[in-house]
Each structure stands twice: as structure tokens, then as C-alpha cells.
Motif scaffolding. Structure first.
Motif, PDB file in Angstrom:
ATOM      1  N   ASP A 103      13.358  -7.249  -0.488  1.00 32.47           N
ATOM      2  CA  ASP A 103      13.093  -5.827  -0.680  1.00 32.47           C
ATOM      3  C   ASP A 103      12.780  -5.485  -2.140  1.00 32.47           C
ATOM      4  O   ASP A 103      12.511  -4.333  -2.465  1.00 32.47           O
ATOM      5  N   SER A 104      12.784  -6.475  -3.024  1.00 41.34           N
ATOM      6  CA  SER A 104      12.458  -6.195  -4.422  1.00 41.34           C
ATOM      7  C   SER A 104      10.980  -6.412  -4.728  1.00 41.34           C
ATOM      8  O   SER A 104      10.523  -6.117  -5.823  1.00 41.34           O
ATOM      9  N   LYS A 105      10.225  -6.910  -3.751  1.00 38.51           N
ATOM     10  CA  LYS A 105       8.783  -7.116  -3.961  1.00 38.51           C
ATOM     11  C   LYS A 105       8.052  -5.774  -3.897  1.00 38.51           C
ATOM     12  O   LYS A 105       8.356  -4.940  -3.053  1.00 38.51           O
ATOM     13  N   ARG A 106       7.118  -5.573  -4.807  1.00 40.66           N
ATOM     14  CA  ARG A 106       6.354  -4.329  -4.862  1.00 40.66           C
ATOM     15  C   ARG A 106       4.865  -4.627  -4.991  1.00 40.66           C
ATOM     16  O   ARG A 106       4.467  -5.605  -5.615  1.00 40.66           O
ATOM     17  N   GLU A 107       4.062  -3.740  -4.395  1.00 37.17           N
ATOM     18  CA  GLU A 107       2.610  -3.786  -4.541  1.00 37.17           C
ATOM     19  C   GLU A 107       2.152  -2.353  -4.805  1.00 37.17           C
ATOM     20  O   GLU A 107       2.257  -1.488  -3.947  1.00 37.17           O
ATOM     21  N   MET A 108       1.684  -2.137  -6.018  1.00 37.36           N
ATOM     22  CA  MET A 108       1.268  -0.810  -6.464  1.00 37.36           C
ATOM     23  C   MET A 108      -0.238  -0.805  -6.715  1.00 37.36           C
ATOM     24  O   MET A 108      -0.772  -1.745  -7.303  1.00 37.36           O
TER      25      MET A 108
END
Length: 159
Positions: free
Chosen positions: A117-122
Motif C-alpha cells: 500500500d506504499s506504492k504510488r503512481e502520480m
């Protein structure tokens, strides 16, 4: 010999003579070497509408109710409040798509070294204005929101 010296001199001078770097450099600024809060007044010149309108409303709400959380209660570029700088810096990957004076930069990274849940795609939307890349919006592919779509009622007290 002269040609070699000339080529060497131009290779040093030309990169600094560029008016603006790629759009991804405008985004990278907010992640490394330290994460910067996009809504901070000192960075406003890096943005354009519609995001600047939201920042202005956020400022008004903060001034009216300084003891309450304003409209932007998280770091938009991270889609989070908490993070580990070393992990963000180490995992940051930027990809850029350009179409004339418009660009889209996708920033992929992890907030922490563990946890899916710490992966991000902005996705950052940019427009070139007067030779410089300005950010017009930030969207989270991870959490499905867009900064320009956030509502901020300046002057109203949250219930």
C-alpha cells in the motif's frame, strides 16, 4: 585541435543555455533531494490554473480558520501525509510524454520500503509557458483523484 576545444567548450556551455529542462525536471524538483509541499507559497510560480485557484482557496481557508485543517491536508505529490525520504528518493521513476507545449509526467515510487500500500503512481500535467514548464494538475492513479477536482470552500467552517 581547435575543433576539439570548440566541441568541448560547447558541450559545457550548451546544457546551461537551455531555457527549460524536460518537463520531468519540473516534477523531480518536488521529490528529491527532499520532498516539497506543492501548496507552499514559495513554489506558486511553478504552477498554473486550475491548481493555483485551489491553492488560493486553501490559503483563504487557512487564514480564516488557522486552528483547523484547510482543504489540502496531505501532500498532493505523494498522495500521503507520511513517507520515508530515502525510500521515495531511491524508488522514484519518472516517465514523460510530450505533445508540443503540453506534457504528462508519471512519477512512480514507494513511500516506505515495505508494504504494497506504499506504492504510488502520480500523473503530473504540465504546460510550457514562456519557455518554462508549469504544473496545471496532479492526479493520483493509485487513489483515483485529481487535485483540480478537490473542493475547497474558503471561508466556510467544516461541519
Amino acid at each position: 585541435m581547435r575543433l576539439t576545444v570548440l566541441v568541448a567548450a560547447l558541450s559545457i556551455v550548451l546544457p546551461t543555455a537551455a531555457v527549460a529542462g524536460p518537463a520531468s525536471d519540473a516534477v523531480k524538483f518536488f521529490y528529491v533531494p527532499a520532498v516539497k509541499f506543492e501548496a507552499d507559497e514559495q513554489y506558486r510560480d511553478r504552477f498554473t490554473e486550475p491548481v493555483t485557484k485551489l491553492f488560493d482557496l486553501n490559503d483563504q481557508a487557512t487564514k480564516k480558520n488557522p486552528d483547523q485543517v484547510a482543504c489540502i491536508d496531505f501532500d498532493p505529490g505523494l498522495d500521503a501525509q507520511d513517507f520515508d525520504q530515502k525510500t521515495v528518493s531511491k524508488t522514484l521513476k519518472l516517465s514523460e510524454k510530450r505533445d508540443g507545449d503540453n506534457a504528462e509526467v508519471t512519477a512512480s515510487f514507494s513511500l516506505f520500503s515495505e508494504g504494497d500500500d506504499s506504492k504510488r503512481e502520480m500523473v503530473w500535467s504540465l504546460t510550457k509557458i514562456d519557455g518554462k514548464w508549469k504544473i496545471s494538475d496532479i492526479a493520483s492513479k493509485t487513489s483515483d483523484w485529481k487535485l483540480s477536482a478537490l473542493e475547497c470552500m474558503a471561508g466556510q467552517t467544516p461541519e
